[in-house]
Design a protein around this motif. Structure first.
Motif, PDB file in Angstrom:
ATOM      1  N   GLU A   1     103.913  19.530  79.512  1.00  0.00           N
ATOM      2  CA  GLU A   1     103.394  18.713  78.413  1.00  0.00           C
ATOM      3  C   GLU A   1     103.100  19.544  77.160  1.00  0.00           C
TER       4      GLU A   1
ATOM      5  N   ARG B   1     103.618  21.743  73.890  1.00  0.00           N
ATOM      6  CA  ARG B   1     104.642  21.685  72.859  1.00  0.00           C
ATOM      7  C   ARG B   1     104.246  22.595  71.713  1.00  0.00           C
TER       8      ARG B   1
ATOM      9  N   TRP C   1     104.146  16.722  67.045  1.00  0.00           N
ATOM     10  CA  TRP C   1     105.296  17.151  67.842  1.00  0.00           C
ATOM     11  C   TRP C   1     106.617  16.601  67.318  1.00  0.00           C
TER      12      TRP C   1
ATOM     13  N   ARG D   1     110.931  16.000  72.246  1.00  0.00           N
ATOM     14  CA  ARG D   1     111.209  17.075  73.209  1.00  0.00           C
ATOM     15  C   ARG D   1     112.689  17.430  73.158  1.00  0.00           C
TER      16      ARG D   1
END
Length: 196
Positions: A16, A18, A180, A183
């Motif tokens: 999790e 980042r 963020w 991903r």
């Protein structure tokens, strides 16, 4: 379970975690930095060398001087982060080896008499320690934003000396709004591991 580490800790440190691009204004304390260092100083390096040096950029004047050496995309987030650290390699790390590697104090002269050899070793092992530092920041419940987009020569001149080579600048704090990017993909096991 194939891993001894608790799944929540696995998520905190890796799954999790980042790279943060925005931060809240909650300060990062000296006590938090001490706790991070006290944890990550045990990460392995060659000959137990400890070439990583950390410059904490806290004062507004120092922050201004650093921001002007960051590439344009990194300036605003570096200006706004609660704490910024310059991570550097000490190319004269070998002077500490008799204390850090006492069962072979001659390592200082046998392996590291040459400046060129020292610089290569300092860079590799300080980079290892920098990775441990980032994991330590995550272990403290904070986010790290490591960056290489800066004028290395200018940062060295402004904050270090000829014996210290800057490796990266790391913004540290609690993640802010829209911290963020999505991903990014990672390579699979079969793409990186070969068994012989």
């Amino acid at each position: 379970m194939s891993l001894a580490l608790d799944p929540a800790a696995q998520d905190l440190l890796f799954r999790e975690a980042r790279t943060a691009n925005t931060f809240t204004d909650e300060p990062v304390t000296d006590e938090q930095i001490r706790a991070i260092h006290d944890l990550v100083k045990y990460g392995p390096t060659a000959f137990n060398q400890s070439p990583l040096r950390i410059v904490l950029v806290r004062s507004p004047g120092a922050r201004e001087r650093l921001v002007q050496h960051m590439t344009p995309p990194n300036r605003a987030k570096t200006a706004a982060a609660p704490l910024v650290a310059i991570l550097a390699a000490d190319n004269e790390f070998h002077e500490e080896l008799p204390r850090l590697f006492p069962h072979f104090p001659q390592a200082k002269d046998v392996f590291y008499a040459s400046r060129e050899v020292r610089e290569k070793s300092a860079h590799l092992n300080a980079a290892l320690q920098a990775a441990y530092f980032i994991i330590g920041v995550r272990a403290a419940g904070l986010a790290a934003g490591p960056m290489n987009g800066f004028d290395h020569a200018a940062v060295q001149k402004e904050f270090l000396d000829d014996d210290h080579t800057p490796l990266m600048v790391v913004n540290i704090g609690r993640p802010g709004p829209d911290a963020w990017f999505a991903r990014s993909p990672r390579l699979g096991l079969d793409e990186v591991v070969t068994t012989v």
